[in-house]
Design an enzyme around this catalytic site. Sequence first.
Site, PDB file in Angstrom:
ATOM      1  N   GLU A 184      -0.201   0.149  -0.731  1.00 60.79           N
ATOM      2  CA  GLU A 184       0.730   1.234  -1.063  1.00 60.79           C
ATOM      3  C   GLU A 184       2.172   0.779  -0.933  1.00 60.79           C
ATOM      4  O   GLU A 184       3.044   1.213  -1.689  1.00 60.79           O
ATOM      5  CB  GLU A 184       0.473   2.441  -0.143  1.00 60.79           C
ATOM      6  CG  GLU A 184       1.252   3.695  -0.486  1.00 60.79           C
ATOM      7  CD  GLU A 184       2.615   3.803   0.183  1.00 60.79           C
ATOM      8  OE1 GLU A 184       3.393   4.695  -0.175  1.00 60.79           O
ATOM      9  OE2 GLU A 184       2.909   2.970   1.078  1.00 60.79           O
ATOM     10  N   GLU A 185       2.441  -0.112   0.028  1.00 58.62           N
ATOM     11  CA  GLU A 185       3.818  -0.511   0.303  1.00 58.62           C
ATOM     12  C   GLU A 185       4.391  -1.456  -0.752  1.00 58.62           C
ATOM     13  O   GLU A 185       5.589  -1.746  -0.727  1.00 58.62           O
ATOM     14  CB  GLU A 185       3.899  -1.181   1.683  1.00 58.62           C
ATOM     15  CG  GLU A 185       3.514  -0.287   2.864  1.00 58.62           C
ATOM     16  CD  GLU A 185       4.542   0.794   3.156  1.00 58.62           C
ATOM     17  OE1 GLU A 185       5.506   0.942   2.375  1.00 58.62           O
ATOM     18  OE2 GLU A 185       4.372   1.514   4.151  1.00 58.62           O
ATOM     19  N   GLU A 225       0.909  10.746   5.144  1.00 55.75           N
ATOM     20  CA  GLU A 225       2.186  10.080   5.427  1.00 55.75           C
ATOM     21  C   GLU A 225       2.938  10.869   6.507  1.00 55.75           C
ATOM     22  O   GLU A 225       2.743  12.085   6.659  1.00 55.75           O
ATOM     23  CB  GLU A 225       3.040  10.001   4.161  1.00 55.75           C
ATOM     24  CG  GLU A 225       2.495   9.110   3.067  1.00 55.75           C
ATOM     25  CD  GLU A 225       2.844   7.641   3.259  1.00 55.75           C
ATOM     26  OE1 GLU A 225       3.435   7.298   4.306  1.00 55.75           O
ATOM     27  OE2 GLU A 225       2.527   6.849   2.360  1.00 55.75           O
ATOM     28  N   ASP A 256       3.549   4.967  10.075  1.00 58.14           N
ATOM     29  CA  ASP A 256       3.419   4.703   8.637  1.00 58.14           C
ATOM     30  C   ASP A 256       2.436   3.566   8.391  1.00 58.14           C
ATOM     31  O   ASP A 256       2.844   2.424   8.219  1.00 58.14           O
ATOM     32  CB  ASP A 256       4.797   4.369   8.060  1.00 58.14           C
ATOM     33  CG  ASP A 256       4.786   4.196   6.558  1.00 58.14           C
ATOM     34  OD1 ASP A 256       3.862   4.710   5.907  1.00 58.14           O
ATOM     35  OD2 ASP A 256       5.701   3.543   6.032  1.00 58.14           O
ATOM     36  N   ASP A 293      -2.136  -0.414   4.712  1.00 51.89           N
ATOM     37  CA  ASP A 293      -1.199  -1.527   4.835  1.00 51.89           C
ATOM     38  C   ASP A 293       0.085  -1.100   5.514  1.00 51.89           C
ATOM     39  O   ASP A 293       0.402   0.088   5.612  1.00 51.89           O
ATOM     40  CB  ASP A 293      -0.891  -2.129   3.461  1.00 51.89           C
ATOM     41  CG  ASP A 293      -0.316  -1.106   2.476  1.00 51.89           C
ATOM     42  OD1 ASP A 293      -0.800   0.036   2.460  1.00 51.89           O
ATOM     43  OD2 ASP A 293       0.621  -1.442   1.735  1.00 51.89           O
ATOM     44  N   HIS A 308      -2.967   5.099   3.472  1.00 54.66           N
ATOM     45  CA  HIS A 308      -2.968   3.681   3.120  1.00 54.66           C
ATOM     46  C   HIS A 308      -3.117   2.832   4.384  1.00 54.66           C
ATOM     47  O   HIS A 308      -2.641   3.200   5.459  1.00 54.66           O
ATOM     48  CB  HIS A 308      -1.734   3.284   2.314  1.00 54.66           C
ATOM     49  CG  HIS A 308      -0.417   3.458   2.999  1.00 54.66           C
ATOM     50  ND1 HIS A 308       0.106   2.517   3.875  1.00 54.66           N
ATOM     51  CD2 HIS A 308       0.513   4.444   2.933  1.00 54.66           C
ATOM     52  CE1 HIS A 308       1.292   2.913   4.300  1.00 54.66           C
ATOM     53  NE2 HIS A 308       1.563   4.093   3.749  1.00 54.66           N
TER      54      HIS A 308
END
Length: 388
Positions: free
Chosen positions: A149-150, A174, A117, A87, A85
């Site tokens: 995603e967050e 991740e 992350d 973001d 991801h």
Amino acid sequence: MHRTLPSFMDMYRDLIAAPSVSCLEPTWDISNRQVIELLGLWLSSLGFHVEIQELERQAGKYNLLASIGPEPTDGSAAGLLLSGHTDTVPWDEGRWTRDPFTLTEADGKLFGLGSADMKGFFAFVIEAVRDLDLSKLKKPLRILATADEETSMAGARELHRFANLKPEYAVIGEPTNMVPVRMHKGHSTDCIRITGKSGHSSNPAAGVNAISIMHEVLGSLKTLEQSLKDKFHEPAFEVPYPTLNFGHIHGGDAANRICACCELHMDMRPLPGMRIDTLNDMLNGALAPIRERYPNALDIIAMHEPIPGYETKADAALVRLAEAISGQNAEPANYCTEAPFIHDLGCETIVMGPGSIRQAHQPDEYITLAEIKPAQQQLRELIVKTCF
């Protein structure tokens, strides 16, 4: 050296310097377009076909899919998907001791928002393929970059829009310290709202006290919590049963008024294989008697679209390969990822990437310099073993 492809450290620096915060609070939320455009430029220079899609459910946010290598003529699943991801979470200016958007090397670490992350993962992936002869690919290699995603996982929920996205294997980068993760629990968040009737506290019968009804709700939910623990079990997890948590409660406005409204915010984390509908049915069933006693007083409101759990079998080919390459046994994880949505593409799926989950969402987020070369080599080996 590809003329338009920066060094690993320069890619890392550029990714960190491109803000891509996703947040439900609009004043924090930022488009991820700058990150997507950087990835598109770099991957195009390596010969990938790059497709960028603006999300239907979130204007100004984008997914990217880069593909290279021969596709099966029969439309079957093939090759490897490397996914991450784009973001990050917001940052706490009062707790960061460095500029979160400037990659800083110090004490054997690389500091920056998204370094672990997980924007930095894309620099690892591109570095891993930089010197491979991609003309010799026997199966397709795909790189997926998602949005939000967050928060809502909106990007992962729109993967069906990419035509013929059928990988055989998928690795989500991740931060796991390159330990393969083959399962995690799901997540749902609900608001239980009790609407009563206000009145003067001197006459309780003149109103309907929402806090009193919420007291009954809490008792029923505690019974549900024990039922989840008794009925479902997965010994691979440190907490081997579905959990229920009371996270926030508020109601009323004065000691001498009958409370007219009370809200409880709670989350539930189902085990892999549990259907979200099953969890919701159990929640509604637990609260049904209270609804009958107090008509129109109780509402259950989902605070975000639920995320199911996911599992790839311990003896799956990708799990065995990742264990052999990393030298680590596959583990479960307590946190959620995009894995269930990617797993729904029909591919064996694991979570495995550089950096530590302990750094995720933390001030002064970092990865260590010592892990860079080993992680690059392991990702390169994954690509070679699955696509060449």
